[in-house]
Structures are given as structure tokens and as C-alpha cells.
Scaffold this motif. Sequence first.
Motif, PDB file in Angstrom:
ATOM      1  N   ALA A 156      12.597  -8.251  -6.471  1.00  0.00           N
ATOM      2  CA  ALA A 156      13.800  -8.319  -5.643  1.00  0.00           C
ATOM      3  C   ALA A 156      13.441  -8.335  -4.162  1.00  0.00           C
ATOM      4  CB  ALA A 156      14.714  -7.136  -5.962  1.00  0.00           C
ATOM      5  N   LEU A 157      12.397  -7.607  -3.766  1.00  0.00           N
ATOM      6  CA  LEU A 157      11.976  -7.604  -2.364  1.00  0.00           C
ATOM      7  C   LEU A 157      11.410  -8.954  -1.941  1.00  0.00           C
ATOM      8  CD1 LEU A 157      10.411  -4.061  -1.898  1.00  0.00           C
ATOM      9  CD2 LEU A 157      12.329  -5.024  -0.620  1.00  0.00           C
ATOM     10  N   HIS A 158      10.784  -9.662  -2.871  1.00  0.00           N
ATOM     11  CA  HIS A 158      10.331 -11.021  -2.574  1.00  0.00           C
ATOM     12  C   HIS A 158      11.527 -11.897  -2.216  1.00  0.00           C
ATOM     13  CE1 HIS A 158       8.651 -15.050  -4.286  1.00  0.00           C
ATOM     14  NE2 HIS A 158       8.494 -15.006  -2.977  1.00  0.00           N
ATOM     15  N   ALA A 159      12.592 -11.792  -3.005  1.00  0.00           N
ATOM     16  CA  ALA A 159      13.795 -12.573  -2.723  1.00  0.00           C
ATOM     17  C   ALA A 159      14.388 -12.198  -1.369  1.00  0.00           C
ATOM     18  CB  ALA A 159      14.821 -12.363  -3.833  1.00  0.00           C
ATOM     19  N   GLU A 160      14.356 -10.920  -1.062  1.00  0.00           N
ATOM     20  CA  GLU A 160      14.904 -10.471   0.216  1.00  0.00           C
ATOM     21  C   GLU A 160      14.053 -10.976   1.379  1.00  0.00           C
ATOM     22  OE1 GLU A 160      16.113  -6.254   2.434  1.00  0.00           O
ATOM     23  OE2 GLU A 160      15.665  -6.291   0.282  1.00  0.00           O
ATOM     24  N   LEU A 161      12.744 -10.941   1.210  1.00  0.00           N
ATOM     25  CA  LEU A 161      11.845 -11.429   2.255  1.00  0.00           C
ATOM     26  C   LEU A 161      12.023 -12.937   2.443  1.00  0.00           C
ATOM     27  CD1 LEU A 161       9.604 -10.286   4.105  1.00  0.00           C
ATOM     28  CD2 LEU A 161       7.951 -10.934   2.359  1.00  0.00           C
ATOM     29  N   THR A 162      12.171 -13.649   1.350  1.00  0.00           N
ATOM     30  CA  THR A 162      12.399 -15.094   1.421  1.00  0.00           C
ATOM     31  C   THR A 162      13.679 -15.409   2.191  1.00  0.00           C
ATOM     32  OG1 THR A 162      11.233 -15.472  -0.667  1.00  0.00           O
ATOM     33  CG2 THR A 162      12.793 -17.166   0.033  1.00  0.00           C
ATOM     34  N   ALA A 163      14.710 -14.611   1.969  1.00  0.00           N
ATOM     35  CA  ALA A 163      15.975 -14.834   2.661  1.00  0.00           C
ATOM     36  C   ALA A 163      15.849 -14.646   4.168  1.00  0.00           C
ATOM     37  CB  ALA A 163      17.046 -13.891   2.103  1.00  0.00           C
TER      38      ALA A 163
ATOM     39  N   ASP B 214      12.951  -2.706   8.707  1.00  0.00           N
ATOM     40  CA  ASP B 214      13.630  -1.886   7.697  1.00  0.00           C
ATOM     41  C   ASP B 214      13.151  -2.246   6.292  1.00  0.00           C
ATOM     42  OD1 ASP B 214      15.035  -0.671   9.712  1.00  0.00           O
ATOM     43  OD2 ASP B 214      16.862  -1.854   9.422  1.00  0.00           O
ATOM     44  N   LEU B 215      12.925  -3.518   6.041  1.00  0.00           N
ATOM     45  CA  LEU B 215      12.450  -3.945   4.726  1.00  0.00           C
ATOM     46  C   LEU B 215      11.078  -3.338   4.423  1.00  0.00           C
ATOM     47  CD1 LEU B 215      12.665  -7.547   3.295  1.00  0.00           C
ATOM     48  CD2 LEU B 215      10.573  -6.231   3.087  1.00  0.00           C
ATOM     49  N   VAL B 216      10.189  -3.367   5.409  1.00  0.00           N
ATOM     50  CA  VAL B 216       8.842  -2.807   5.203  1.00  0.00           C
ATOM     51  C   VAL B 216       8.923  -1.309   4.945  1.00  0.00           C
ATOM     52  CG1 VAL B 216       6.620  -2.374   6.315  1.00  0.00           C
ATOM     53  CG2 VAL B 216       7.722  -4.602   6.578  1.00  0.00           C
ATOM     54  N   VAL B 217       9.757  -0.604   5.705  1.00  0.00           N
ATOM     55  CA  VAL B 217       9.891   0.840   5.525  1.00  0.00           C
ATOM     56  C   VAL B 217      10.436   1.155   4.144  1.00  0.00           C
ATOM     57  CG1 VAL B 217      11.108   2.897   6.316  1.00  0.00           C
ATOM     58  CG2 VAL B 217      10.130   1.306   7.993  1.00  0.00           C
TER      59      VAL B 217
ATOM     60  N   LEU C 181       0.831  -1.196   0.000  1.00  0.00           N
ATOM     61  CA  LEU C 181       0.000   0.000   0.000  1.00  0.00           C
ATOM     62  C   LEU C 181       0.870   1.253   0.000  1.00  0.00           C
ATOM     63  CD1 LEU C 181      -2.673  -0.988   2.690  1.00  0.00           C
ATOM     64  CD2 LEU C 181      -3.038  -0.785   0.221  1.00  0.00           C
ATOM     65  N   PRO C 182       0.422   2.312  -0.666  1.00  0.00           N
ATOM     66  CA  PRO C 182       1.153   3.585  -0.583  1.00  0.00           C
ATOM     67  C   PRO C 182       1.054   4.160   0.831  1.00  0.00           C
ATOM     68  CG  PRO C 182      -0.927   3.874  -1.737  1.00  0.00           C
ATOM     69  CD  PRO C 182      -0.766   2.398  -1.529  1.00  0.00           C
ATOM     70  N   ALA C 183       2.054   4.951   1.195  1.00  0.00           N
ATOM     71  CA  ALA C 183       2.114   5.483   2.560  1.00  0.00           C
ATOM     72  C   ALA C 183       0.865   6.270   2.927  1.00  0.00           C
ATOM     73  CB  ALA C 183       3.359   6.355   2.713  1.00  0.00           C
ATOM     74  N   GLU C 184       0.279   6.991   1.948  1.00  0.00           N
ATOM     75  CA  GLU C 184      -0.893   7.811   2.276  1.00  0.00           C
ATOM     76  C   GLU C 184      -2.090   6.976   2.703  1.00  0.00           C
ATOM     77  OE1 GLU C 184      -0.437   7.921  -2.321  1.00  0.00           O
ATOM     78  OE2 GLU C 184       0.853   7.977  -0.546  1.00  0.00           O
TER      79      GLU C 184
ATOM     80  N   ARG D 240       3.071  -5.014   5.487  1.00  0.00           N
ATOM     81  CA  ARG D 240       3.201  -4.901   6.943  1.00  0.00           C
ATOM     82  C   ARG D 240       2.400  -5.984   7.644  1.00  0.00           C
ATOM     83  NH1 ARG D 240       1.193   0.366  10.257  1.00  0.00           N
ATOM     84  NH2 ARG D 240      -0.791  -0.366   9.408  1.00  0.00           N
ATOM     85  N   LYS D 241       1.166  -6.219   7.204  1.00  0.00           N
ATOM     86  CA  LYS D 241       0.355  -7.259   7.815  1.00  0.00           C
ATOM     87  C   LYS D 241       1.002  -8.631   7.621  1.00  0.00           C
ATOM     88  CE  LYS D 241      -4.245  -9.366   7.807  1.00  0.00           C
ATOM     89  NZ  LYS D 241      -5.656  -9.273   7.315  1.00  0.00           N
ATOM     90  N   PHE D 242       1.519  -8.886   6.412  1.00  0.00           N
ATOM     91  CA  PHE D 242       2.129 -10.178   6.125  1.00  0.00           C
ATOM     92  C   PHE D 242       3.347 -10.411   7.014  1.00  0.00           C
ATOM     93  CE2 PHE D 242       4.764 -13.168   3.781  1.00  0.00           C
ATOM     94  CZ  PHE D 242       3.842 -14.113   3.355  1.00  0.00           C
ATOM     95  N   VAL D 243       4.185  -9.391   7.172  1.00  0.00           N
ATOM     96  CA  VAL D 243       5.384  -9.546   7.991  1.00  0.00           C
ATOM     97  C   VAL D 243       5.012  -9.750   9.452  1.00  0.00           C
ATOM     98  CG1 VAL D 243       7.440  -8.351   8.840  1.00  0.00           C
ATOM     99  CG2 VAL D 243       6.928  -8.370   6.403  1.00  0.00           C
TER     100      VAL D 243
END
Length: 258
Positions: A118-125, A250-253, A57-60, A91-94
Motif C-alpha cells: 500500500a505504501l508503494h501505491a501511496e509513493l507512486t501517487a 510524513d510518509l517516511v515517518v 530500515l527499522p528506526a534503531e 529515506r534515501k530513495f525519497v
Amino acid sequence: MHLDTTPLLGAGLPVTDFAPVLAEEPGPLLFATVSGAHLYGFPSRDSDVDLRGVHVLPAEDLVGLRDPEETRSRMWNRDGVEMDLVTHDLRKFVRLMLKPNGYVLEQLLSPLVVHTTALHAELTARAPDVMTRNHAHHYRGFAGTQWRLYERTGELKPLLYTFRALLTGIHLMRSGELVAHLPTLLGEVATPAYLPSLIEAKAEAEHGAAGAVDGAVAARDVEALHAVLDEARAASRLPDTASGFDALHDLVVRARLG
């Protein structure tokens, strides 16, 4: 990002059907994978295709007055196949990842990937950081729910879900690795000899009866696997609590602001 579609083809999934559907999503997707019977290794010819993933979701949307759309869900029919897509905001998923929730980890780590970043790969890691001994409770609870459904209906699907959950939990406790594919797990412990024939029977019908096995025999085998899961949890080297909170924060932010 380039996808290896071999796992999708091996699961009998229509690879080219997903991109147009995912393109209709109202915001960016971090990933989308296939869950359910295709992931578990016992889809039927009439099985639905269950897509699960994460949107950002966008920050707003989070700082304004409107309630954020943290979970999105839609269903459709394509070429006679029922499909559904459910995604959570990152955020909810994390936050669910940081709980002993095996279900979201299965979605994240599914090899049946239809969209990635790329963020999917980072989250998987980061997934190993959140795996704990307490995930055994998740799989015990899920197996119990499916067993009660089998007792009420006598259907094959919840019986296979019961065995799958217990064997996934046992493997996770012993190895620290999450494997949701039932045929792969059959060698994990001394599994019932009738399971391969039940998997074959499930291929014929999504809601077929579990007539190939006596209910009392299945109950004995399920109880035995519960005991094995408890023993595996007691001996597991997994930690009691999840780690990696700061890195996931940090990843979510970064995902939100980027």
C-alpha cells in the motif's frame, strides 16, 4: 497485494522466480520492480534481469552507532539468467526523488512490478509532485554518457539507451508523464526510421555491434533530439522545483514507525 502479471509475461520475465528471492531479504520491502532493458522495451535473449526497489530500515538502525545499510545489492544466477537486486532505504530513495533524478522515478513507476505494498501505491501517487523541468538535464546527461560509451565501443546497447533517454525526456517535458519504454516512444517525434530494426537486432544479442546504422547518421539524429529536448524543456508546463516535501516526509515517518 494482488499483482497483474500480464506486463511481466509480456516482457518475457519468469514471474514465479522472484518471490523466493525477495523472501530472502533481511527486512521489509516496500516495492520491487524490473528496470533496465526489459523496462526500456529492448531486452535480449541474454539480458540480465535488473530488479530495483525500496526497503525500510527499522528506526534503531538509524539512531544507533552502526552505519545504516541504506543501499543493499546482491546478484545471483537462476536457470542461466543473471539477476541483480538493488534497493535503497525509503529515506534515501525519497531524497533522490526530490532531486531531478529520472532514474529513481522510472523504478518507482515501472509497470513491471514483482512486489508491491500500500505504501508503494501511496509513493507512486506522489511522483507527479516531484517531476520538474529540470529532469530534462537528467535525461540529457544520461544520454550524453551513453553516447560516449557508444562512440568508444560501437555497441548497440548504449546507442539504444541514448535514444531512449532523449525520447523519455522529451515525452516527460511535453506531457508530464514518465514513459521509459522505447517502442512506445517511437511516435513521440520524427524518430529515425532505423530504430525499430535496431530494437529487433538487440533482441539477438546483449552486446551486439550497431552495424545497421552509420555512426555519422546516428550522431546527426542524436544531436537533433537534444535540440528537441531543449525546446520541450523551454516550453514545458512542469514546475522548476519539486513539491510535496511535507507529504513525503510524513510518509517516511509513518513507514519507519509503523
